[in-house]
Design an enzyme around this catalytic site. Structure first.
Site, PDB file in Angstrom:
ATOM      1  N   GLU A   1       6.876 -47.319  22.377  1.00 51.17           N
ATOM      2  CA  GLU A   1       5.820 -46.298  22.267  1.00 51.17           C
ATOM      3  C   GLU A   1       4.696 -46.764  21.344  1.00 51.17           C
ATOM      4  O   GLU A   1       3.520 -46.483  21.581  1.00 51.17           O
ATOM      5  CB  GLU A   1       6.426 -44.989  21.744  1.00 51.17           C
ATOM      6  CG  GLU A   1       7.344 -44.329  22.761  1.00 51.17           C
ATOM      7  CD  GLU A   1       8.010 -43.087  22.191  1.00 51.17           C
ATOM      8  OE1 GLU A   1       8.829 -43.233  21.257  1.00 51.17           O
ATOM      9  OE2 GLU A   1       7.698 -41.987  22.661  1.00 51.17           O
TER      10      GLU A   1
ATOM     11  N   GLU B   1      15.622 -43.801  25.473  1.00 51.46           N
ATOM     12  CA  GLU B   1      15.964 -42.569  24.751  1.00 51.46           C
ATOM     13  C   GLU B   1      16.974 -41.692  25.484  1.00 51.46           C
ATOM     14  O   GLU B   1      17.852 -41.088  24.859  1.00 51.46           O
ATOM     15  CB  GLU B   1      14.696 -41.752  24.442  1.00 51.46           C
ATOM     16  CG  GLU B   1      13.904 -42.248  23.245  1.00 51.46           C
ATOM     17  CD  GLU B   1      12.904 -43.344  23.574  1.00 51.46           C
ATOM     18  OE1 GLU B   1      13.026 -43.957  24.654  1.00 51.46           O
ATOM     19  OE2 GLU B   1      12.006 -43.591  22.750  1.00 51.46           O
TER      20      GLU B   1
END
Ligand code: 3H9
Length: 700
Positions: A107, A127
Site C-alpha cells: 500500500e 490481508e
C-alpha cells in the site's frame, strides 16, 4: 537517519532505506522515522526526486501485525498519514521494491508516484489471509492503478504475486535486476531528465469509473468467493470496499475502508487468523534446541515400505529435490509401489499441476531396492511399514546394522512407542518419529516425535527438513497417537455415540462442515478408509476397561466389507467414479437398530449440541496433552489441527477456539456431560484450573 531508517543523497535524488529487520514491518517507530526522512527530502532544495526502498531482505511485509488491537496502530503518524505524505509530495517519489512488498508495504508503494520492482520480487495484499482487508488505502488505490477486475483478483485471493505479474497488470512501471537503491536512483534520474512530476494515484479515476454501477462484476465475484472461501468474512468485506472505490469519491472510499478495516480487525475471525500466523512461526522454536543448533546434512534418503504411506513419503522427498531409495520385501510389492508412484506423477502432469519435466525429474530421483545394504550411504531412513512393533523393531535392527554413523533413523509410526523402538538399536539418540499424514506428498503437517534419547541436533535437523519438504513440523512427545490422532479419538468416539443417541451420519457431517471443517468425520473416515481404525480398535480392545462405553457401529460396517470410498461404500455409498458421499438407507437402518439394541431412545440433536459433544472432548484431550508435556504449547496443538485435520483457520485451531468460547464454559459443559455420559467426559485437571482462574490456554 535513525535506528530503523537510512537516509542519503545521490546527486539530486534522496534515498530512504527502511531498515528494520527481519521484515521492515511498518510499526510506529518505523513510520515516524520514514516520515522524518521524507520531510527532510522534501524540504531540501537540492533534492529533485525521492527513492524509498527496503534494506535487508525485502521492501516491507506491511503493518506490524503485533500492533493490531493496541493503541500504536492509531498513533500518528499512522500508515495512512505516511502514505498520504508520500502521495502529496511535490517531488516525484519512487518505490523500488525487492524481496517482498506485502500488505501495508504494498500500500505504501501504491501511494508512491512510481513503482519499480526486482524481477524476482513478490508483491501483494495478503490481508484477507489475516481476516482483514487492506486498511491503508489498498482497496482504493489498487483498482485505480490496475483496474477493478485485476484488483479483485489481487486483494480477494490475497496472494503474493511474482513481479512479472505485477508488471503485466501495470502495478509496477518497470522491472530491474540488481540492487534496489541503484535501480531506484537510475529510474528517478530518468524521471528528472524527462521532467516527470508526481503522479498521484488518488487522482487516477479513469479505471474505477469504468466499473461504476457495474454490480454484476462484484456479484459474480461474491458468488465465487462464498464457494471458495466458505465461511470467511474478509473476502466479502474486501469486495465491498473495492466496490466502494467505484461508487464513492476517493476520500469517501477511504473513510469507508477505514470503517470496514476496523470491523474486520476486531472480529473473532481476524483474531483467530492472526493467531494462526504467529502460531505457525512459533512452532519451530524449541526452548532447549536453540536456533543455531548445528544440523546434519540430509542429501540421500531411504524409505522402508512402498505402500501408500511409503509412496507418499518418497514423493515428498523427491519433490524437494532429495534422492530417495525405497525398499520393499518382494520384487512384486516394489514394482507395484513404484508403478503407483509413476501413475501419481502422470496424473498430476495430466491435471496440469506439475510440468512434464518436473514429473520426469522427480520420478527419476526415486529408486527401488530389496536390499537393506543399499541404505549404507543414506543420511536418513524413514520406516513406513505396517503398525506392528515386532516388525518395526526387526527393521530397526537391520538399519542399525547397515546405516552409517550419524544417519537418522526415523519411524513413521502413528501409534507405537518410539522409545521402545529406539531402545532396540545401538543408537537411540539418532532415532526419531517423523509422522507424515496421508497423502504424505501433499499434507502439510509433519509431527516430529521426540524420544527420551533423541539428540538435539536430530530434532533441529528434522525441523529444518520439514521446512525443506515445504511442511510444517510440530515437535511432540511420545504417547499413543501423539497429538493429532490422540485428539481425533474422542472426537470420533463422540461422533459415534451421537449416532447411537439419535443423529445420522449426514447430520453430524453437516454440522461439522458448517462449523468450517472441509468435511465431517464420517466423510473423512470413508475417504481415509475404515480398515486402519478397525485394526487399531481391535488392538486397543485388550486394554479397554470392561465397563467403558464403546460403539461398534463402524466395526460392523467394516465387517460388511464396506471399507470406505475405495470399495464404493462405507458410512455412505458412492457412485462409480464419484467421490460424493450419498446417504445410505442401509446405514441409517444399522444406526437405528443399534440404538434399539442398546435400549437408547433416539432423540433430536441440534447442530450446536453436535459441535459441543464432538469438539469439547477434543479440546479436553488437548488439555491433557499439555498437562503431560506431550505438546509444548497450546498453539502447537492448533497448528497440528489446522494443517493435519482441516480445523477451520478462521477459528484459529481447537485451543484458540476454546479460549474464545471460554475455558469455564467448556469445563461446565464437560462436567454436565460427565454426569450423563460418565468418566470419558471428565474434564482435565488443567482445564479445571484454567476455568477456575478465569484463564485461557494462551495464558499458559
Ligand atoms: C497490513 O499490512 C495491514 C494494512 O493493510 C493496514 C494497516 C492499517 N508484522 O514469515 P517469516 C515476523 S497487515 C509483524 O518467518 P519469511 C514473523 O512473525 C500485514 N511481524 O519470514 C517472524 O517473526 P519471528 C500484511 C511480522 O522470510 C519474522 O517476522 N502483511 C510480519 O519466511 C520473519 O517472518 C502480511 O500479511 C508483520 N507484518 O517470509 C505479510 N511479517 O522471527 C506477513 C513477518 O519472531 N508476512 N513478521 O518468528 C509474511 O507473509 C512473511 O513474513 C514474508 C516473509 C513472506 C513477508
Amino acid at each position: 537517519m535513525s535506528e530503523v531508517t537510512q537516509y542519503s543523497r545521490r546527486g539530486a535524488v534522496a534515498v530512504i532505506s527502511i531498515d528494520s529487520p527481519p521484515v521492515n514491518g511498518l510499526g510506529h517507530a518505523v513510520r515516524e522515522a520514514v516520515l522524518r526522512c521524507l520531510e527532510s527530502a522534501l524540504g531540501d532544495d537540492e533534492v529533485a526526486a525521492v527513492v524509498i526502498h527496503g534494506g535487508g531482505r525485502m521492501f516491507s511485509a506491511g503493518a506490524d501485525i503485533k500492533e493490531f488491537g493496541t493503541d500504536l496502530v492509531l498513533l500518528p503518524p499512522t500508515l495512512r498519514d505516511l502514505i498520504d505524505a508520500a502521495e502529496n509530495a511535490g517531488k516525484p517519489v519512487v518505490a523500488a521494491i525487492h524481496g517482498v512488498a506485502a500488505g501495508g508495504g504494498c500500500e505504501f508503494a501504491l501511494g508512491c508516484h512510481y513503482r519499480i520492482a526486482a524481477a524476482d520480487a513478490r508483491i501483494g495484499l495478503p490481508e484477507v489471509t489475516l481476516g482483514i482487508i487492506p486498511g491503508a488505502g489498498g482497496t482504493q488505490r489498487l483498482p485505480r492503478i490496475i483496474g477493478v477486475p485485476a484488483a479483485l483478483d489481487f486483494i480477494v485471493q490475497g496472494k503474493l504475486n511474482p513481479a512479472a505479474k505485477a508488471y503485466e497488470v501495470g502495478l509496477v512501471d518497470e522491472l530491474f535486476e540488481g540492487d534496489a537503491a541503484d535501480a531506484g536512483v537510475a529510474y528517478a534520474e530518468k524521471l528528472i531528465a524527462a521532467g516527470r512530476g508526481p503522479r498521484r494515484t488518488r487522482e487516477r479515476n479513469e479505471r474505477v469509473e469504468a466499473a461504476r454501477g457495474k454490480k454484476e462484476i462484484f456479484e459474480q465475484y461474491r458468488e465465487g468467493s462464498s464457494k471458495k472461501a466458505r465461511g470467511l468474512e474478509a473476502p466479502l468485506a474486501a469486495i465491498e470496499s473495492i466496490e466502494n472505490a467505484t461508487n464513492l469519491t476517493f476520500d469517501e472510499g477511504m473513510e469507508a475502508e477505514r470503517e470496514i478495516f476496523a470491523r474486520c480487525v476486531a472480529s473473532e475471525q481476524s483474531q483467530a487468523m492472526r493467531h494462526a500466523f504467529f502460531a505457525e512461526r512459533q512452532v519451530a522454536k524449541i526452548p532447549d534446541v536453540p536456533k543455531d543448533t548445528a544440523t546434519r546434512d540430509i542429501a540421500k534418503v531411504g524409505v522402508v515400505g512402498c505402500g501408500t504411506m511409503g509412496q507418499g513419503i518418497a514423493m515428498a522427498f523427491a519433490n524437494a529435490g532429495i534422492p530417495v531409495k525405497v525398499l520393499e520385501v518382494s520384487q512384486d510389492a516394489l514394482d507395484a509401489g513404484l508403478d503407483k508412484i509413476a501413475k501419481t506423477y502422470d496424473s498430476s502432469v495430466a491435471k496440469g499441476r506439475l510440468s512434464p519435466e518436473d514429473g520426469k525429474r522427480f520420478l527419476s530421483s526415486i529408486a527401488g531396492t530389496l536390499d537393506f545394504g543399499d541404505f549404507a550411504d543414506v543420511d536418513l531412513v524413514v520406516e513406513a511399514v505396517f503398525e506392528d512393533l515386532a516388525l518395526k523393531t526387526e527393521i530397526f535392527g537391520k538399519l542399525d546394522a547397515v546405516c552409517k554413523e550419524g544417519a537418522i533413523l526415523a519411524t513413521n509410526t502413528s501409534t507405537l512407542d518410539i522409545n521402545k523402538i529406539a531402545a532396540t538399536t545401538s543408537r537411540p539418540g539418532d532415532v526419531i518419529g517423523l509422522h507424515f499424514f496421508s497423502p504424505a506428498h501433499i499434507m502439510r503437517l509433519l509431527e516430529i516425535v521426540r524420544g527420551d534419547a533423541t539428540e538435539k541436533d536430530v530434532v533441529a535437523t528434522s525441523l529444518a527438513l520439514a521446512k525443506q519438504l515445504r511442511k510444517t513440523g510440530v515437535l511432540v512427545g511420545v504417547c499413543e497417537g501423539f497429538v493429532g490422532n490422540r485428539m481425533l479419538l474422542p472426537y470420533l468416539r463422540e461422533a459415534y455415540f451421537v449416532l447411537e443417541e439419535g443423529a445420522l451420519p449426514q447430520q453430524v457431517d453437516k454440522a461439522i462442515c458448517d462449523f468450517g471443517f472441509p468435511m465431517g468425520p464420517f466423510t473423512m473416515l470413508d475417504m481415509a478408509g475404515l480398515t486402519v481404525g478397525y485394526l487399531i480398535r481391535k488392538h486397543q480392545a485388550a486394554t479397554r476397561p470392561e465397563n467403558e462405553r464403546y460403539s461398534d457401529i463402524e466395526d460392523r460396517i467394516v465387517e460388511m466389507d464396506r471399507l470406505g470410498q475405495k470399495t464404493g461404500s462405507g458410512w455412505y455409498k458412492y457412485e462409480p467414479g464419484n467421490r460424493t458421499p450419498v446417504p445410505d438407507p442401509d446405514i441409517e437402518k444399522l444406526v437405528v437398530e443399534t440404538s434399539e439394541k442398546l435400549g437408547i431412545e433416539r432423540r433430536e440433536f441440534s447442530d450446536q449440541e453436535i459441535i459441543e459433544r464432538c469438539l469439547y472432548p477434543l479440546v479436553n484431550e488437548g488439555a491433557k496433552l499439555l498437562e503431560e508435556g506431550i505438546a509444548l504449547r497450546s498453539s502447537d496443538i492448533d497448528v497440528v489441527w489446522l494443517y493435519g485435520y482441516g480445523f477451520p483457520r478462521f477459528r484459529g485451531g481447537p485451543m484458540f477456539w476454546a479460549d474464545l468460547i471460554g475455558t469455564k464454559t467448556i469445563y461446565d459443559k464437560l462436567v454436565e456431560f460427565e454426569t450423563v455420559h460418565g468418566e470419558l467426559m471428565k474434564p482435565a485437571a488443567l482445564l479445571a484450573r484454567l476455568a477456575e482462574e478465569g484463564k485461557g490456554f494462551s495464558d499458559l
